[in-house]
Design a protein around this motif. Structure first.
Motif, PDB file in Angstrom:
ATOM      1  N   ASN A  71     -37.104   7.841 -20.712  1.00 32.57           N
ATOM      2  CA  ASN A  71     -36.361   6.724 -21.292  1.00 32.57           C
ATOM      3  C   ASN A  71     -37.262   5.499 -21.336  1.00 32.57           C
ATOM      4  OD1 ASN A  71     -34.549   4.838 -22.185  1.00 32.57           O
ATOM      5  ND2 ASN A  71     -33.111   5.076 -20.485  1.00 32.57           N
ATOM      6  N   LEU A 113     -30.517  11.294 -26.570  1.00 26.56           N
ATOM      7  CA  LEU A 113     -30.422  10.093 -25.734  1.00 26.56           C
ATOM      8  C   LEU A 113     -28.977   9.638 -25.712  1.00 26.56           C
ATOM      9  CD1 LEU A 113     -30.174   7.502 -27.894  1.00 26.56           C
ATOM     10  CD2 LEU A 113     -32.579   8.043 -28.171  1.00 26.56           C
ATOM     11  N   VAL A 162     -32.462   9.674 -21.501  1.00 23.36           N
ATOM     12  CA  VAL A 162     -33.090  10.525 -22.518  1.00 23.36           C
ATOM     13  C   VAL A 162     -33.346  11.851 -21.828  1.00 23.36           C
ATOM     14  CG1 VAL A 162     -35.141  10.897 -23.937  1.00 23.36           C
ATOM     15  CG2 VAL A 162     -34.167   8.596 -23.747  1.00 23.36           C
TER      16      VAL A 162
END
Length: 154
Positions: A108, A27, A117
């Motif tokens: 995400n 991430l 992410v």
């Protein structure tokens, strides 16, 4: 011996490794991140009081990425111990697990904290753009090494 009086927070991180496609989930911390804004990192977060580190790893992975993993599929990979002042007044202790079994696709789930992410090829890790020495730690983990990283200690 010096005792600062405050125990470092316990955190858990998970390396989700797709060995078949040679990639890991990373991430990128967003502007709302308290530490490492703009840098890439593993799914990681603090354990709740009284929460076992494996449960914290599973919870944080799901909260940040939507991926689910079973405790029996987590393998101890690394420990990071940072001195006071490195990202936290009391320092921090992070237990890093690796898994090659999960369900779901990364999304995400915390857009206020993370920009993105995503899967990242293990031969294209964003060296120099990762929190602390996550790129070097990842290389050791993916090579099968179990190790300890110390940050900010003499």
């Amino acid at each position: 011996m010096v005792n600062s009086g405050a125990a470092p927070p316990l955190s858990a991180a998970v390396v989700v490794h797709d060995r078949e496609q040679n990639r890991v989930v990373l991430l990128r911390r967003g502007a709302g991140a308290r530490f490492g804004s703009g840098l890439w990192d593993l799914p990681v977060g603090k354990c709740e009081p009284g929460e076992p580190v494996t449960r914290g790893a599973i919870r944080e992975l799901y909260e940040e990425t939507g991926l689910r993993v079973a405790a029996q599929d987590l393998r101890l990979a690394h420990v990071v111990h940072a001195a006071p002042g490195i990202g936290s007044a009391a320092g921090f202790l992070t237990v890093v697990f690796v898994t090659e079994r999960w369900s779901g696709e990364p999304v995400n789930r915390e857009p206020g904290k993370h920009e993105t992410v995503s899967w990242v090829a293990t031969d294209a890790l964003p060296a120099g753009a990762m929190v602390l020495s996550t790129d070097r730690m990842l290389a050791r983990v993916l090579g099968g090494e179990t190790d300890v990283s110390l940050h900010g200690w003499e």
